[in-house]
Design an enzyme around this catalytic site. Structure first.
Site, PDB file in Angstrom:
ATOM      1  N   ASP A  35       0.857  -1.181   0.000  1.00  0.00           N
ATOM      2  CA  ASP A  35       0.000   0.000   0.000  1.00  0.00           C
ATOM      3  C   ASP A  35       0.901   1.240   0.000  1.00  0.00           C
ATOM      4  OD1 ASP A  35      -1.628   2.138   0.578  1.00  0.00           O
ATOM      5  OD2 ASP A  35      -2.698   1.179   2.235  1.00  0.00           O
ATOM      6  N   ARG A  59      -8.380  13.632  -5.643  1.00  0.00           N
ATOM      7  CA  ARG A  59      -8.705  12.667  -4.585  1.00  0.00           C
ATOM      8  C   ARG A  59      -9.148  11.351  -5.232  1.00  0.00           C
ATOM      9  NH1 ARG A  59      -8.837  13.146   0.550  1.00  0.00           N
ATOM     10  NH2 ARG A  59      -7.932  15.186   0.180  1.00  0.00           N
ATOM     11  N   THR A 118      -3.131   6.020  -3.164  1.00  0.00           N
ATOM     12  CA  THR A 118      -4.036   7.134  -3.385  1.00  0.00           C
ATOM     13  C   THR A 118      -3.387   8.029  -4.435  1.00  0.00           C
ATOM     14  OG1 THR A 118      -2.982   8.475  -1.688  1.00  0.00           O
ATOM     15  CG2 THR A 118      -4.865   7.165  -0.997  1.00  0.00           C
TER      16      THR A 118
END
Ligand SMILES: *Cc1c(COP(=O)(O)O)cnc(C)c1O
Length: 415
Positions: free
Chosen positions: A196, A231, A222
């Site tokens: 991640d 976002r 992200t």
């Protein structure tokens, strides 16, 4: 055709938020300033379109342009990280992680991830998150000696619990994460390996941190943190896993993709492939190092003794035993310095109070700040926390902060 909503009070609120972002220091490690081009794509009419499915295989008509947009986003992303397959549809980092779990785990399966209070993320098995409720997460942490990931403990736990998946990656960890040892451990116990990279995707894209792509089966991240896009989230994986990952995102977890966000991701991926972005990534780390030196000189203890990335984890107890992370965050906010409280490893205080702060440099680096400004900021933080009850200090710091932000204004438009 439409009601006259152009003067809606919401736009006045947005103006005030532009003003806040333009005039206060943004030191939250997970935040950044997206470029005007990214903002433009994300505010586009692509928000109107339904495009459930993937390019060339949609459930609705009219997706000719949308297919081009999503295809270019996928191609740019695979190229940027040298990955076999990319999925750009996750609405967020949390959804990217959840989709991976949905793709490769059954409810009740054992997973090994980093402990939350040592820097892991909520989606790595917190009992209040669906990850912790549906799966049997075991946690590794940092050593008590050098406060870096304890790879021996990762291996011991893996041998003992035989996880189906090993999760690497963190949300408040200031050191380089070596992706290689996790691969060796995963192979030894026959586990899948997910990395991640939510926080450090931009540092990897900029070539400053080692890429997990050659090692991990799946990489999630992200797009709005160091990568400086809109976002959202994304997933990279091997060709072998492409179909289960795609199916987990849709129809497994999400409905229609946010194609305006995907267009903005495509713009950001192109920006991240430029030499200027590599310079930016390297400047983020230099700034973090400089800020760390300054804070250490002010009497703060840096967890692990420093930083290799975009963030610093500050232990407030050497500076002031009684000062909590919560109080520090609140008083710095009054002085125009925005950051967040954070637990330090084995923090005796609760996650709502904490003994630490997390401080990041991605946003100020985007503004063009460098070593001189980092030294200034560390002094402002020390001064504010040393005189936290003195209104005059707070307002003096607040004006110095606005002057500084004025010289490095992120957005030219409005306020
Ligand atoms: C920020 C973060 C996420 C979640 O991202 P959201 O877009 O907020 O859902 C997941 N994992 C890590 C390690 C993170 O830091």
């Amino acid at each position: 055709m439409w009601p006259d909503s152009g003067s809606d009070v919401v736009f006045e609120m947005i103006e005030r938020e532009v003003e806040r972002q333009n005039t206060t220091l943004q030191l939250i490690a997970s935040e950044n300033f997206a470029s005007p081009a990214v903002l433009r794509a994300s505010g586009s009419v692509l928000t109107n379109k339904y495009s459930e499915g993937y390019p060339g295989r949609r459930y609705y008509g009219g997706n000719q342009v949308i297919d081009e947009v999503e295809s270019i986003a996928r191609e740019r992303l695979s190229t940027l990280f040298g990955a076999e397959h990319a999925n750009v549809q996750p609405h967020s980092g949390a959804n990217a992680n959840l989709a991976v779990y949905l793709a490769v785990l059954e409810v009740g399966d054992t997973v090994l991830g980093m402990s939350l209070d040592h820097g892991g993320h909520l989606t790595h098995g917190s009992p209040v998150n669906i990850s912790g409720r549906n799966y049997n997460f075991m946690s590794y942490g940092v050593t008590s000696s050098d406060e870096r990931i304890d790879y021996d403990q990762v291996r011991d736990l893996a041998l003992k619990h035989h996880p189906k998946l090993i999760v690497a990656g963190a949300t408040s960890y200031a050191r380089t994460i070596d992706p290689a040892p996790f691969r060796a451990i995963a192979d030894e116990v026959g586990a899948l390996y997910m990395f991640d990279a939510a926080h450090i995707a931009g540092l990897i894209a900029g070539g400053i941190h080692p890429s997990p792509v050659p090692y991990a089966d799946i990489v999630t991240f992200t797009t709005h943190k160091t990568l400086r896009g809109p976002r959202g989230g994304a997933i990279l994986c091997t060709t072998e896993l492409a179909s289960v990952i795609d199916k987990a995102i849709f129809p497994g977890l999400q409905g229609g993709p946010l194609e305006h966000a995907i267009a903005a991701k495509a713009v950001a991926f192109a920006e991240a492939a430029t030499p200027e972005f590599a310079d930016y990534a390297s400047q983020i780390v230099q700034n973090s190092t400089e800020l760390g030196k300054g804070l250490a000189a002010e009497g703060f203890r840096l967890v692990s003794g420093g930083s290799d990335n975009h963030l610093l984890l500050v232990d407030l107890r050497t500076f002031d035993e009684d000062l909590t992370g919560k109080q520090a965050q609140e008083v710095l906010d009054l002085a125009g310095i925005t950051l967040n409280k954070n637990t330090v490893p084995d923090d005796p205080r609760s996650p709502f109070v904490t003994s630490g702060l997390r401080i990041g440099t991605p946003a100020t680096t985007t503004q063009g700040m460098g070593a001189t400004e980092m030294a200034q900021i560390s002094k402002l933080i020390g001064r504010t926390l040393r005189h936290s009850e003195d209104h005059r200090t707070l307002s003096a710091v607040r004006s110095e902060v606005s002057e500084l932000c004025d010289r490095f204004r992120p957005y030219a438009f409005a306020s």
